[in-house]
Design an enzyme around this catalytic site. Structure first.
Site, PDB file in Angstrom:
ATOM      1  CG  ASP A  88      23.005  11.763 -15.056  1.00  0.00           C
ATOM      2  OD1 ASP A  88      23.135  12.298 -13.946  1.00  0.00           O
ATOM      3  OD2 ASP A  88      22.194  12.175 -15.911  1.00  0.00           O
TER       4      ASP A  88
ATOM      5  CG  ASP B 154      19.693  18.537 -14.316  1.00  0.00           C
ATOM      6  OD1 ASP B 154      20.754  18.114 -13.837  1.00  0.00           O
ATOM      7  OD2 ASP B 154      18.912  17.836 -14.973  1.00  0.00           O
TER       8      ASP B 154
HETATM    9  C1  GAL Z   1      20.256  14.588 -15.461  1.00  0.00           C
HETATM   10  C2  GAL Z   1      21.448  15.368 -15.980  1.00  0.00           C
HETATM   11  C3  GAL Z   1      21.008  16.095 -17.229  1.00  0.00           C
HETATM   12  C4  GAL Z   1      20.540  15.073 -18.262  1.00  0.00           C
HETATM   13  C5  GAL Z   1      19.449  14.181 -17.680  1.00  0.00           C
HETATM   14  C6  GAL Z   1      19.106  13.032 -18.611  1.00  0.00           C
HETATM   15  O1  GAL Z   1      20.614  13.914 -14.304  1.00  0.00           O
HETATM   16  O2  GAL Z   1      21.903  16.247 -15.003  1.00  0.00           O
HETATM   17  O3  GAL Z   1      22.048  16.875 -17.722  1.00  0.00           O
HETATM   18  O4  GAL Z   1      21.643  14.302 -18.669  1.00  0.00           O
HETATM   19  O5  GAL Z   1      19.843  13.637 -16.432  1.00  0.00           O
HETATM   20  O6  GAL Z   1      18.093  12.217 -18.103  1.00  0.00           O
END
Ligand code: GAL
Length: 442
Positions: A150, A244
């Site tokens: 991430d 997301d």
């Molecule tokens: C976001 C990511 C999501 C999930 C989340 C967890 O940045 O895009 O898919 O992994 O973090 O905190």
């Protein structure tokens, strides 16, 4: 000779691609991930329950193989002060991540984990910047097969001074001609994003993973930043191209719109990741069909994100659709489906609410044709062969209805269909009725 060249060309990977042993990453990943279903409320029990459902619902049989732990699997307070390793949460993962991995492997499945190219994950748990080598070695020792990496909590010395144009879901900050409006500090044209701090943060973990004696699929999650489409292929096996997803059809359409302009980046060994599936999370049957069909057609990784203990038979049937999975996992054609007509808007209009409705893609088994309807009432539509790349105007083809799983027989000129609001009709168009399909990709 011609045949040899043909065969070779379909198997030579792009020069810049990250080619891995045993074909890992050659095709889009298929699997399940904890985030969309449980967010931070993740545990070994839930991971093993999902793995068991992937087997019992027949999803493993059709190719789903990765069971991925997302954010919040570790102790939040910090690393082991001696080994510097991230410490699994002993309450939620009583057997450790390696113990969970062993049990997932015993089911004949693979296991994934999550970290961030920053000091902490998005939910505030220890993350990997500065610890790439120890974390990659730890993941390998635990038996990990997939890393989702991430982009949260980037330290100030690692931020970029200029940014690429990432079209924003809410403001749609992209003009019709493809230039970005309203973005501060855009990088100058010609800037090489593979030298950006963002790319470097992801390259460090790539190198750490490649140094391990274990193949770990590398899934970049930088939300499309720093023009990841231009360096993701050399860095990872897939890369998120947007913010997301959420279980709403307007968000699904917004990602579809963004990705429709980026699909040149997807082929064997490297895939734009349109984010994890929301099938089973409250979207309607029509929305479910559109979401899954288009994600499969774009050759996105297909990562299920729902609590499988409550999933409906209809949703499982969509997730197991053999025509769509065959297209997504085609071993001979790596290119995704692309729009051949926009529908509501003029072609090539960047519009989050009304992206392209008419799509087609070549496969080793025929041409996949998708006709969506993003209006709020049923619309009579035509998939006209004269408009579809590779098909002959006025031609006659064998047509299979992908949702019904049955043949419409020989069809001339095109297929007429009433498409309900937010639904997508999908057909596999094949030779066998006189007209030929002109292939571009094989
Ligand atoms: C976001 C990511 C999501 C999930 C989340 C967890 O940045 O895009 O898919 O992994 O973090 O905190």
């Amino acid at each position: 000779m011609a045949l040899k060249l043909l065969v070779l060309s379909s198997f030579i990977p792009c020069v810049f691609a990250l080619v891995r042993p045993n074909d890992v990453g050659r095709l889009p990943a298929l699997g399940w991930n904890s985030w969309n279903a449980y967010h931070c409320d993740v545990s070994e029990d839930k991971i093993l329950q999902a793995a068991n459902y992937v087997v019992s619902l027949g999803l493993k049989d059709v190719g789903y193989e990765y069971i991925n732990i997302d954010d919040c699997w570790s102790v939040q307070s910090g690393r082991n002060t001696t080994t510097q390793q991230i410490i699994p949460n002993a309450t939620t993962f009583p057997d450790g991540i390696s113990g969970t991995a062993d049990q997932v492997h015993a089911l004949g499945l693979k296991i994934g984990i999550y970290s961030s190219a920053g000091t902490e994950t998005c939910a505030g748990y220890p993350a990997s910047i500065g610890y790439e080598d120890v974390d990659a070695a730890t993941f390998a020792a635990w038996g990990i097969d997939y890393l989702k990496y991430d982009n949260c909590n980037v330290p100030s010395n690692w931020t970029d001074t200029c940014v690429s144009c990432v079209p924003d879901y809410y403001t749609q900050a992209l003009n019709q001609n493809g230039s970005c409006a309203g973005e501060p500090s855009l990088c100058p044209s010609g800037y090489n994003y593979s030298t950006s701090h963002t790319a470097t943060r992801y390259q460090l973990m790539r190198d750490a993973l490649l140094a391990q004696n274990r193949t770990i699929l590398y899934s970049l999650c930088d939300w499309g930043q720093a023009d990841v489409e231009s360096w993701g292929n050399a860095t990872g096996n897939s890369w998120r191209m947007s913010d997301d997803i959420s279980p709403t059809f307007d968000r699904i359409l917004a990602i579809l719109n963004e990705n429709s302009f980026q699909l040149d980046a997807t082929d064997f060994w490297g895939h734009n990741d349109a984010d994890m599936l929301e099938v089973g999370n409250g979207i309607t049957p029509a929305e479910t069909r559109s979401h899954f069909a288009l994600w499969a057609a774009m050759k996105s990784p297909l990562i299920i994100g729902t609590d499988l203990s409550g999933v409906s038979d209809a949703d499982v049937a969509v997730l197991r659709n053999s025509y769509l999975l065959a297209f997504n996992q085609d071993g001979e054609v790596g290119a995704p489906a692309t729009p051949y007509k926009w529908g509501v808007n003029p072609d090539y209009t960047f519009n989050a609410s009304f992206p392209a409705e008419y799509w087609s893609g070549e496969s080793s088994n025929g041409t996949l044709v998708l006709v969506g309807n993003w209006l709020s009432e049923t619309v009579a539509k035509v998939a006209n062969f004269s408009e579809i790349p590779g098909l002959q105007a006025g031609g006659t083809y064998q047509v299979v209805d992908v949702w019904a799983g049955s043949s419409l027989g020989c069809v001339q000129n095109g297929v007429q269909v009433n498409v309900e609001a937010n639904d997508t009709a999908v057909y596999l168009v094949q030779e066998g009725c006189g007209s030929v399909i002109h292939k571009r990709h094989t």
